[in-house]
Scaffold this motif. Structure first.
Motif, PDB file in Angstrom:
ATOM      1  N   ALA A 115       0.925  -1.191  -0.154  1.00 52.72           N
ATOM      2  CA  ALA A 115      -0.102  -0.116   0.118  1.00 52.72           C
ATOM      3  C   ALA A 115       0.803   1.273   0.123  1.00 52.72           C
ATOM      4  CB  ALA A 115      -1.007  -0.104   1.338  1.00 52.72           C
ATOM      5  N   GLY A 116       1.940   1.338   0.791  1.00 52.57           N
ATOM      6  CA  GLY A 116       2.723   2.362   0.851  1.00 52.57           C
ATOM      7  C   GLY A 116       3.435   2.598  -0.398  1.00 52.57           C
ATOM      8  N   LEU A 117       3.923   1.622  -1.082  1.00 52.58           N
ATOM      9  CA  LEU A 117       4.348   1.526  -2.288  1.00 52.58           C
ATOM     10  C   LEU A 117       3.545   2.255  -3.421  1.00 52.58           C
ATOM     11  CD1 LEU A 117       7.082   0.570  -4.183  1.00 52.58           C
ATOM     12  CD2 LEU A 117       6.076  -1.508  -4.581  1.00 52.58           C
ATOM     13  N   VAL A 118       2.361   1.802  -3.494  1.00 53.09           N
ATOM     14  CA  VAL A 118       1.134   2.411  -4.333  1.00 53.09           C
ATOM     15  C   VAL A 118       1.417   4.184  -4.066  1.00 53.09           C
ATOM     16  CG1 VAL A 118      -1.146   2.402  -5.109  1.00 53.09           C
ATOM     17  CG2 VAL A 118       0.191   0.198  -4.650  1.00 53.09           C
ATOM     18  N   ALA A 119       0.971   4.203  -2.900  1.00 54.01           N
ATOM     19  CA  ALA A 119       0.945   5.660  -2.416  1.00 54.01           C
ATOM     20  C   ALA A 119       2.100   6.550  -2.907  1.00 54.01           C
ATOM     21  CB  ALA A 119       0.584   5.824  -1.083  1.00 54.01           C
ATOM     22  N   LEU A 120       3.325   5.881  -2.739  1.00 52.20           N
ATOM     23  CA  LEU A 120       4.474   6.836  -3.278  1.00 52.20           C
ATOM     24  C   LEU A 120       4.534   7.031  -4.756  1.00 52.20           C
ATOM     25  CD1 LEU A 120       7.124   5.295  -0.546  1.00 52.20           C
ATOM     26  CD2 LEU A 120       6.095   7.730  -0.801  1.00 52.20           C
ATOM     27  N   ALA A 121       4.229   5.817  -5.404  1.00 55.83           N
ATOM     28  CA  ALA A 121       4.032   5.965  -6.795  1.00 55.83           C
ATOM     29  C   ALA A 121       2.974   6.985  -7.249  1.00 55.83           C
ATOM     30  CB  ALA A 121       3.837   4.516  -7.239  1.00 55.83           C
ATOM     31  N   ALA A 122       1.942   6.932  -6.835  1.00 60.64           N
ATOM     32  CA  ALA A 122       0.997   7.986  -7.120  1.00 60.64           C
ATOM     33  C   ALA A 122       1.421   9.330  -7.047  1.00 60.64           C
ATOM     34  CB  ALA A 122      -0.255   7.793  -6.300  1.00 60.64           C
ATOM     35  N   LEU A 123       2.370   9.584  -5.778  1.00 55.45           N
ATOM     36  CA  LEU A 123       2.685  10.928  -5.375  1.00 55.45           C
ATOM     37  C   LEU A 123       3.923  11.276  -6.253  1.00 55.45           C
ATOM     38  CD1 LEU A 123       2.899  13.301  -3.490  1.00 55.45           C
ATOM     39  CD2 LEU A 123       4.393  12.110  -1.970  1.00 55.45           C
TER      40      LEU A 123
END
Length: 557
Positions: free
Chosen positions: A59-67
């Motif tokens: 989940a953190g990986l996806v959030a950082l990718a979106a940012l």
């Protein structure tokens, strides 16, 4: 000299580029926590953890990718807008300098070169500003950030990266100097080829009539060959710099991979801070090693954009530099004359740049309001030059011109020109309708256009053509119709009280010349008229005569 407005505009553009570069430099740094999350997830899987152990890192990986995607999109858009703003300003400044050049300047840049530089070569400025500046900042910030993230885990990996990194910019700089010179030379070839092509397209009828088409084709082929050779030289340099970068980047990543692999296998017991690296830490180091070189690789890719952009900016800045400036190159808001102006010329002298003899020497005459003057003399006596000086298109070497009692100088030229109309011997006709060729973009209503066409006896031509377009160079109009179109332009010029006509009956048959003469005299009623002419019939119809002698001889009034 750059004005305060231009400096303020450049400062705003630099500010936008700085913000864009900051956003685009921060975005790649997010790969460090992303790599940590990936390493953490792999470590948990290797340690026997289930799916639940990797959900939070995922989940953190996806959030950082979106940012990261958001930051890169915003930074890229801001950089592009700032680059286009700078390019538009540079183009506008170059065109303003070209437009401000005097028509009597024989060193004016060819129109083909101006079109090539402004329309084609200038496009290289956008990638140079929008990509190179952010890439340069990323090449400093991102490797430093990754180095600081690697150093607490392995001093040897940090040392390997630190050794390999400086070699890349050093070789890029060495190759880049040659790349910039090659890019500038290539842009010169492009300008020469485009200028030659445009000039020959304009004169294709003359070239074919004289049987010089094959010679013109061979010259264009030679220009194209120079362009091809220049392009291949730039590509060779680009491939060389890319090969050097890939070599050192691959060596750096390979050395890190070898160390991590042998260290995890227990074959190398040093390189970490006293303790053996875990699998997760090893994966983290392996993921960051390629990212360490990625900004440097991107900088290499845009290095040639920078070279092309700087060469294009230099070409834009060179347009119009050192040219003879048109006095009062602005536009007046309204006509300067309340009535018909008098024209007084005294002691007028003018010398073309690079010429020893004066084109005009001591010319003087006085015209009362509403009078007409015929300026005669042999070819080369300076008739057209005299008209250009009265129109304020160049600054005389000595003497004085007064129009309506006002001295013609750099401060008053633009305002005084607003009260003049020009009729040239060679009608400049633009592709488009008759109406557009009358208005030329000026604020002239349809009624005034129709009246001007009727006055010039072109209303029948306009009715027959409808909205049919005139071809380039006046194709579709006869010579007499083209000249009457220039008279219609003068008739439609609001507030024109002084008419300047340069050989209006040249190259016309006797019947058409007589018709143009009558139209010109009708247009001059209630106005002051100065005509340069070889036509004795036209000169005889005017009030005053001024006979110019060949250079070196005195003029007679």
């Amino acid at each position: 000299m750059r004005g305060p407005e231009a400096m303020e505009r450049d400062a705003r553009t630099d500010g936008r580029l700085a913000r864009a570069s900051a956003l685009l430099a921060v975005a790649p740094l997010l790969w460090i926590p992303q790599a940590a999350l990936i390493a953490l997830a792999l470590g948990r899987i290797a340690g026997g953890g289930g799916v639940a152990g990797v959900l939070l890192p995922a989940a953190g990986l996806v959030a950082l990718a979106a940012l990261r995607a958001l930051l890169e999109t915003a930074g890229g858009w801001l950089a592009f807008v700032a680059a286009r703003s700078r390019l538009s300003a540079a183009r506008a400044a170059a065109l303003a300098r070209v437009a401000a050049g005097s028509p009597l300047d024989r060193a004016r840049a060819p129109s083909g070169r101006v079109a090539s530089v402004v329309a084609e070569e200038a496009e290289a400025v956008t990638p140079s500003l929008a990509r190179f500046r952010p890439a340069r900042l990323r090449a400093v910030v991102v490797p430093l950030g990754i180095l600081l993230a690697v150093l607490p885990l392995s001093w040897l990996v940090a040392l390997l990266l630190l050794i390999a990194a400086p070699l890349v910019p050093v070789f890029m700089a060495l190759v880049g100097w040659r790349a910039q010179a090659a890019s500038a030379e290539r842009l010169g070839h492009v300008a020469d080829m485009n200028a030659a092509l445009l000039d020959r397209l304009r004169g294709i009828a003359t070239i074919r009539a004289l049987g010089a088409a094959n010679l013109a084709a061979r010259r264009l082929r030679a220009e194209a060959e120079r362009f091809r050779a220049g392009t291949m030289a730039v590509l060779r340099i680009a491939f060389l710099s890319s090969a050097v970068l890939e070599l050192f980047a691959a060596l750096g990543v390979a050395m890190v991979a070898v160390f991590v692999g042998f260290h995890l296998l227990g074959q190398i017991g040093f390189g970490a801070w006293g303790a053996k690296l875990t699998l997760g830490q090893g994966v983290f180091l392996l993921l960051l090693a390629p990212a360490f070189f990625e900004p440097l690789r991107e900088l290499s890719a845009v290095w040639h954009d920078r070279a092309s952009g700087e060469a294009a900016l230099a070409a834009l800045d060179a347009l119009g530099q050192g040219a003879a400036v048109l006095p009062g190159a602005g536009e007046a808001a309204e006509a300067p004359f309340a009535g018909t102006p008098a024209v007084a010329v005294s002691g007028l002298c003018f010398r073309h740049a690079g010429r020893a003899e004066a084109a005009l020497d001591g010319v003087a005459f006085d015209l009362a309001p509403g009078e007409s003057l015929a300026v005669t003399g042999p070819s080369g006596a300076g008739k057209s030059t005299l008209l250009a000086l009265v129109a304020g298109l160049a600054t005389p070497e000595a003497g004085e011109i007064r129009i309506g009692g006002r001295r013609l100088d750099a401060e008053s030229a633009a305002e005084l020109r607003a009260g003049m109309a020009w009729i040239g011997q060679s009608a400049r006709i633009f592709p488009g309708t008759l109406a557009r060729n009358v208005t030329l973009g000026r604020s002239i209503g349809p009624g005034e256009v129709a009246e001007a066409l009727r006055f010039a006896r072109l209303d029948g031509v306009a009715a027959a053509r409808g909205r049919a377009l005139i071809g380039e160079g006046g194709y579709g109009l006869s010579g007499g119709e083209a000249l009457r179109l220039t008279i219609a332009r003068a008739a439609a010029t609001p507030g024109a009280r002084l008419i300047l006509a340069d050989e209006p009956t040249a190259h016309l048959d006797a019947e058409t010349a007589a018709e143009v003469t009558e139209l010109l005299l009708a247009l001059a009623r209630g106005r002051t008229l100065i005509v340069a002419t070889h036509d004795p019939l036209l000169a005889a119809r005017l009030d005053r005569h001024l006979a110019l002698a060949a250079p070196g001889l005195e003029a007679a009034a």
